[in-house]
Design a protein around this motif. Structure first.
Motif, PDB file in Angstrom:
ATOM      1  N   GLY A  33      -4.922  -4.966 -26.059  1.00 13.63           N
ATOM      2  CA  GLY A  33      -4.453  -5.586 -27.213  1.00 13.63           C
ATOM      3  C   GLY A  33      -2.869  -5.437 -27.145  1.00 13.63           C
ATOM      4  N   VAL A  34      -2.461  -4.953 -25.983  1.00 16.33           N
ATOM      5  CA  VAL A  34      -0.920  -4.931 -25.613  1.00 16.33           C
ATOM      6  C   VAL A  34      -0.333  -6.338 -25.917  1.00 16.33           C
ATOM      7  CG1 VAL A  34       0.826  -4.357 -24.053  1.00 16.33           C
ATOM      8  CG2 VAL A  34      -1.006  -2.768 -24.601  1.00 16.33           C
ATOM      9  N   ILE A  35       0.886  -6.128 -26.402  1.00 17.16           N
ATOM     10  CA  ILE A  35       1.813  -7.516 -26.571  1.00 17.16           C
ATOM     11  C   ILE A  35       2.825  -7.247 -25.715  1.00 17.16           C
ATOM     12  CG2 ILE A  35       3.171  -9.023 -28.186  1.00 17.16           C
ATOM     13  CD1 ILE A  35       1.495  -7.920 -30.417  1.00 17.16           C
ATOM     14  N   GLU A  36       3.148  -8.311 -24.637  1.00 22.69           N
ATOM     15  CA  GLU A  36       4.152  -8.018 -23.733  1.00 22.69           C
ATOM     16  C   GLU A  36       5.030  -9.491 -23.767  1.00 22.69           C
ATOM     17  OE1 GLU A  36       6.712  -7.314 -21.661  1.00 22.69           O
ATOM     18  OE2 GLU A  36       5.185  -5.677 -21.413  1.00 22.69           O
ATOM     19  N   GLY A  37       6.233  -9.416 -24.282  1.00 24.81           N
ATOM     20  CA  GLY A  37       7.363 -10.663 -23.975  1.00 24.81           C
ATOM     21  C   GLY A  37       7.552 -10.861 -22.767  1.00 24.81           C
ATOM     22  N   ASP A  38       7.697  -9.979 -21.768  1.00 23.95           N
ATOM     23  CA  ASP A  38       8.033 -10.103 -20.520  1.00 23.95           C
ATOM     24  C   ASP A  38       6.892 -11.078 -19.629  1.00 23.95           C
ATOM     25  OD1 ASP A  38       9.042 -10.213 -17.847  1.00 23.95           O
ATOM     26  OD2 ASP A  38       9.606  -7.881 -17.626  1.00 23.95           O
ATOM     27  N   THR A  39       7.056 -12.306 -19.320  1.00 26.29           N
ATOM     28  CA  THR A  39       5.995 -13.110 -18.701  1.00 26.29           C
ATOM     29  C   THR A  39       5.898 -12.602 -17.420  1.00 26.29           C
ATOM     30  OG1 THR A  39       7.449 -14.825 -18.260  1.00 26.29           O
ATOM     31  CG2 THR A  39       6.219 -14.864 -20.481  1.00 26.29           C
ATOM     32  N   SER A  40       6.867 -11.888 -16.503  1.00 28.69           N
ATOM     33  CA  SER A  40       6.489 -11.526 -15.212  1.00 28.69           C
ATOM     34  C   SER A  40       5.679 -10.225 -15.170  1.00 28.69           C
ATOM     35  CB  SER A  40       7.822 -11.000 -14.770  1.00 28.69           C
ATOM     36  OG  SER A  40       8.385  -9.758 -15.227  1.00 28.69           O
ATOM     37  N   LYS A  41       5.356  -9.746 -16.459  1.00 29.09           N
ATOM     38  CA  LYS A  41       4.220  -8.659 -16.534  1.00 29.09           C
ATOM     39  C   LYS A  41       2.930  -9.284 -16.947  1.00 29.09           C
ATOM     40  CE  LYS A  41       7.864  -5.174 -17.366  1.00 29.09           C
ATOM     41  NZ  LYS A  41       8.198  -4.238 -18.217  1.00 29.09           N
ATOM     42  N   LEU A  42       2.757 -10.751 -16.901  1.00 22.64           N
ATOM     43  CA  LEU A  42       1.579 -11.307 -17.446  1.00 22.64           C
ATOM     44  C   LEU A  42       1.045 -12.033 -16.468  1.00 22.64           C
ATOM     45  CD1 LEU A  42       2.781 -12.256 -20.999  1.00 22.64           C
ATOM     46  CD2 LEU A  42       1.383 -10.165 -20.601  1.00 22.64           C
ATOM     47  N   VAL A  43      -0.103 -12.147 -16.488  1.00 20.51           N
ATOM     48  CA  VAL A  43      -0.954 -12.945 -15.610  1.00 20.51           C
ATOM     49  C   VAL A  43      -1.885 -13.881 -16.503  1.00 20.51           C
ATOM     50  CG1 VAL A  43      -2.801 -13.159 -13.755  1.00 20.51           C
ATOM     51  CG2 VAL A  43      -1.154 -11.291 -13.943  1.00 20.51           C
ATOM     52  N   CYS A  44      -1.739 -15.399 -15.979  1.00 15.54           N
ATOM     53  CA  CYS A  44      -2.675 -16.230 -16.539  1.00 15.54           C
ATOM     54  C   CYS A  44      -3.832 -16.309 -15.726  1.00 15.54           C
ATOM     55  CB  CYS A  44      -1.929 -17.594 -16.586  1.00 15.54           C
ATOM     56  SG  CYS A  44      -2.865 -19.005 -17.439  1.00 15.54           S
ATOM     57  N   ASP A  45      -4.756 -15.594 -16.321  1.00 17.53           N
ATOM     58  CA  ASP A  45      -6.289 -15.253 -15.670  1.00 17.53           C
ATOM     59  C   ASP A  45      -7.377 -16.270 -15.818  1.00 17.53           C
ATOM     60  OD1 ASP A  45      -8.002 -13.381 -14.242  1.00 17.53           O
ATOM     61  OD2 ASP A  45      -8.834 -13.390 -16.086  1.00 17.53           O
ATOM     62  N   HIS A  46      -8.023 -16.673 -14.729  1.00 16.60           N
ATOM     63  CA  HIS A  46      -9.197 -17.584 -14.683  1.00 16.60           C
ATOM     64  C   HIS A  46     -10.467 -16.631 -15.045  1.00 16.60           C
ATOM     65  CE1 HIS A  46      -6.326 -20.115 -12.441  1.00 16.60           C
ATOM     66  NE2 HIS A  46      -7.334 -21.070 -12.975  1.00 16.60           N
ATOM     67  N   LYS A  47     -11.029 -16.777 -16.170  1.00 16.89           N
ATOM     68  CA  LYS A  47     -12.286 -16.010 -16.606  1.00 16.89           C
ATOM     69  C   LYS A  47     -13.394 -16.117 -15.567  1.00 16.89           C
ATOM     70  CE  LYS A  47     -11.256 -16.894 -21.248  1.00 16.89           C
ATOM     71  NZ  LYS A  47     -11.821 -17.290 -22.579  1.00 16.89           N
ATOM     72  N   ILE A  48     -13.795 -17.518 -15.313  1.00 16.51           N
ATOM     73  CA  ILE A  48     -14.699 -17.662 -14.072  1.00 16.51           C
ATOM     74  C   ILE A  48     -13.842 -18.175 -13.030  1.00 16.51           C
ATOM     75  CG2 ILE A  48     -16.510 -19.474 -13.631  1.00 16.51           C
ATOM     76  CD1 ILE A  48     -17.118 -19.666 -16.707  1.00 16.51           C
ATOM     77  N   PRO A  49     -13.849 -17.375 -12.040  1.00 20.69           N
ATOM     78  CA  PRO A  49     -13.187 -17.649 -10.818  1.00 20.69           C
ATOM     79  C   PRO A  49     -13.379 -19.255 -10.411  1.00 20.69           C
ATOM     80  CG  PRO A  49     -14.551 -15.699 -10.319  1.00 20.69           C
ATOM     81  CD  PRO A  49     -14.729 -16.339 -11.567  1.00 20.69           C
ATOM     82  N   HIS A  50     -12.270 -19.913 -10.042  1.00 16.51           N
ATOM     83  CA  HIS A  50     -12.332 -21.389  -9.853  1.00 16.51           C
ATOM     84  C   HIS A  50     -12.722 -21.570  -8.254  1.00 16.51           C
ATOM     85  CE1 HIS A  50      -8.551 -21.253  -7.547  1.00 16.51           C
ATOM     86  NE2 HIS A  50      -8.056 -20.641  -8.415  1.00 16.51           N
ATOM     87  N   ARG A  51     -12.648 -20.771  -7.401  1.00 18.09           N
ATOM     88  CA  ARG A  51     -12.907 -20.970  -6.042  1.00 18.09           C
ATOM     89  C   ARG A  51     -12.640 -22.258  -5.442  1.00 18.09           C
ATOM     90  NH1 ARG A  51     -15.004 -16.628  -7.175  1.00 18.09           N
ATOM     91  NH2 ARG A  51     -16.939 -15.244  -6.633  1.00 18.09           N
ATOM     92  N   GLY A  52     -11.602 -22.828  -5.999  1.00 17.33           N
ATOM     93  CA  GLY A  52     -11.011 -24.276  -5.458  1.00 17.33           C
ATOM     94  C   GLY A  52     -11.675 -25.263  -6.236  1.00 17.33           C
ATOM     95  N   ASP A  53     -12.443 -24.918  -7.316  1.00 21.47           N
ATOM     96  CA  ASP A  53     -12.881 -25.821  -8.182  1.00 21.47           C
ATOM     97  C   ASP A  53     -11.788 -26.477  -9.177  1.00 21.47           C
ATOM     98  OD1 ASP A  53     -13.928 -27.608 -10.584  1.00 21.47           O
ATOM     99  OD2 ASP A  53     -15.953 -26.513 -10.206  1.00 21.47           O
ATOM    100  N   GLU A  54     -11.284 -27.634  -8.997  1.00 15.88           N
ATOM    101  CA  GLU A  54     -10.172 -28.213  -9.598  1.00 15.88           C
ATOM    102  C   GLU A  54     -10.375 -28.302 -11.127  1.00 15.88           C
ATOM    103  OE1 GLU A  54      -6.846 -31.563  -9.420  1.00 15.88           O
ATOM    104  OE2 GLU A  54      -8.689 -31.763  -8.301  1.00 15.88           O
ATOM    105  N   ARG A  55     -11.540 -28.551 -11.695  1.00 12.53           N
ATOM    106  CA  ARG A  55     -12.065 -28.545 -13.165  1.00 12.53           C
ATOM    107  C   ARG A  55     -11.703 -27.417 -13.721  1.00 12.53           C
ATOM    108  NH1 ARG A  55     -16.051 -27.480 -15.657  1.00 12.53           N
ATOM    109  NH2 ARG A  55     -17.216 -26.980 -13.981  1.00 12.53           N
ATOM    110  N   LEU A  56     -12.357 -26.103 -13.137  1.00  9.46           N
ATOM    111  CA  LEU A  56     -12.072 -24.746 -13.645  1.00  9.46           C
ATOM    112  C   LEU A  56     -10.850 -24.362 -13.597  1.00  9.46           C
ATOM    113  CD1 LEU A  56     -15.190 -22.633 -12.179  1.00  9.46           C
ATOM    114  CD2 LEU A  56     -14.581 -23.409 -14.507  1.00  9.46           C
TER     115      LEU A  56
END
Length: 90
Positions: A33-56
């Motif tokens: 639940g940590v809130i972080e305004g510095d986007t360099s400390k954030l990751v936009c994560d894929h819940k399901i690994p895309h493994r090259g699947d463009e749709r995912l």
């Protein structure tokens, strides 16, 4: 280099990444639940690994905001737990 690695360098990805951070209110979704305004400390994560699947890769419902520290810790834990299935222990 796999073609999908280039997707992370696109303006489309950069915009989507910020969109997900805003949607998630810059709050880590791992449960801490940590809130972080510095986007360099954030990751936009894929819940399901895309493994090259463009749709995912581009699926907004498959994306979540994580603190880089949480992402790296959890990813490392998952990779360590899969060592036996990747032949390292055989």
């Amino acid at each position: 280099m796999p073609p999908w690695k280039r997707w992370y360098k696109t303006a489309r990805w950069q915009a989507l990444r910020i969109e997900i951070f805003v949607r998630d209110l810059f709050t880590c979704q791992c449960g801490c639940g940590v809130i972080e305004g510095d986007t360099s400390k954030l990751v936009c994560d894929h819940k399901i690994p895309h493994r090259g699947d463009e749709r995912l890769f581009w699926d907004k419902t498959n994306l979540q905001t994580l603190l880089k520290t949480c992402h790296d810790r959890d990813k490392q834990k998952a990779e360590q737990s899969s060592l036996h299935t990747r032949g390292v222990w055989h």
